[in-house]
Design a protein around this motif. Sequence first.
Motif, mmCIF file in Angstrom:
data_model
loop_
_atom_site.group_PDB
_atom_site.id
_atom_site.type_symbol
_atom_site.label_atom_id
_atom_site.label_comp_id
_atom_site.label_asym_id
_atom_site.label_seq_id
_atom_site.Cartn_x
_atom_site.Cartn_y
_atom_site.Cartn_z
ATOM 1 N N PRO B 102 1.101 -1.302 0.060
ATOM 2 C CA PRO B 102 0.135 0.044 -0.018
ATOM 3 C C PRO B 102 1.471 0.856 -0.271
ATOM 4 C CG PRO B 102 0.054 -1.138 2.347
ATOM 5 C CD PRO B 102 0.924 -1.928 1.378
ATOM 6 N N GLU B 155 -6.504 3.791 6.449
ATOM 7 C CA GLU B 155 -6.677 1.746 7.265
ATOM 8 C C GLU B 155 -7.535 1.456 5.417
ATOM 9 O OE1 GLU B 155 -5.711 1.269 9.349
ATOM 10 O OE2 GLU B 155 -5.214 -0.638 9.159
ATOM 11 N N ARG B 158 -4.445 0.430 3.265
ATOM 12 C CA ARG B 158 -3.496 -0.377 3.628
ATOM 13 C C ARG B 158 -4.232 -1.754 3.659
ATOM 14 N NH1 ARG B 158 0.681 -0.394 7.725
ATOM 15 N NH2 ARG B 158 -0.088 -1.701 8.380
ATOM 16 N N LEU B 159 -5.690 -1.978 3.779
ATOM 17 C CA LEU B 159 -6.410 -3.236 3.287
ATOM 18 C C LEU B 159 -6.854 -3.245 1.740
ATOM 19 C CD1 LEU B 159 -9.562 -3.906 5.668
ATOM 20 C CD2 LEU B 159 -9.301 -3.443 2.920
ATOM 21 N N LYS B 161 -4.395 -3.249 0.266
ATOM 22 C CA LYS B 161 -2.564 -3.451 -0.648
ATOM 23 C C LYS B 161 -1.935 -2.739 -2.065
ATOM 24 C CE LYS B 161 -3.842 -7.132 0.401
ATOM 25 N NZ LYS B 161 -5.003 -7.482 0.903
#
Lengths: 199, 179
Positions: B102, B155, B158-159, B161
């Motif tokens: 990410p 967030e 990040r999830l 990716k």
Amino acid sequence: MKTRECFELLAPHASDAVVVCALGMAANEWWAVTKSDETFYMHGAMGFASSFALGVALTMPKTPVWVLNGDGSMCMNLGSLLTEASQQPDNLKHLLVANRCYQTVGGLPMAGQHDTDYAAIARGAGAREAIRVRSLDEMRGALPRILAPGYLLTVLEVECEAIPIIPPPQPFEGAEMKYRFGRNMERRFGVSVFGSQGY
Amino acid sequence: MSMEKAVDAKAVDAYGALHEALKACGVRLVASLPDDWMAPLIDRIAADPEITHVRVARESEAVAVATGAFFTGTRSAVLIGATGLFTCTGELATLNLRHQIPVFLLVSERGSPDDLRIYQEVQGRRLKPVLEALDFPYLRIDSLEDVARLPVMYEWCRLQKRPVVAFLARTLLKGEPKI
């Protein structure tokens, strides 16, 4: 000197370091010498291994960080030397494998093949210290400087070799490269790269 | 207070809110290359001793610096202009998409219908379709309420990716254009 011989001198001293390899010959030869999955091997973004390593070095300042760069890669991103020189973290060692050719595509010559002085370019960009190493004896002599604290760019003047063109030799890639390297960073240095759900 | 001063005050609020929102995301490293919309935010970040700020010479460097920082567990962000994002697509694809790493990019939404600079026109029409072709999600931040949601967006990045772009709208940063 040959790249592999040079890496064989370096490898025994790498156990405490985070190593980042530019794609191509540097990554192939480091893998041949170490078989290490604690290293991040770039499989793309040619020219940006040193920027990746700078990000590691700035955020883990007590850990030695080595970038094994290639001159073909670095010349795709010469401006990165200005960025690097503006930071010069004490834990970053830029090891530039200068064979002056594109070895992994058959050894075609680079622009400026004979005359380019990469150490002078680095100094011109603001690097406090940049040295050239032309033989294995000089490499042995330079090791204490390479291993001592303090930013240093070392130009490893190696041969352009007539070796077979091979695909990346690491038997892992893509997301597995990320997870192997990241999990090793967590294990080795106690950092939390991934969250509780694994991403 | 004149309308112009009211707009300026709103812009200052937006830059301050973005700065605080990045800190609320846990961001501790920012790599940047400015355009004129992003410059006030970058100035704030550069003056913040809690954030390591890296000025780069080319936008792709910022992507790679932030990507390296990911592996030390450091939350990072890239602050660049839309034209710079255009130049990064190869590295975002072959480094971040390829390895599923990410990277969160705050990018000026240049070339939007309220951006009347001629040299931003192509970016406005073609950048988002390029991101869609590469499967890079993008979001649009055009109010202080959106800014407050930045930690959730971070967030989500990040999830995902992969690269996620948060475009900063002119209405948020600069107010309405003058003709």
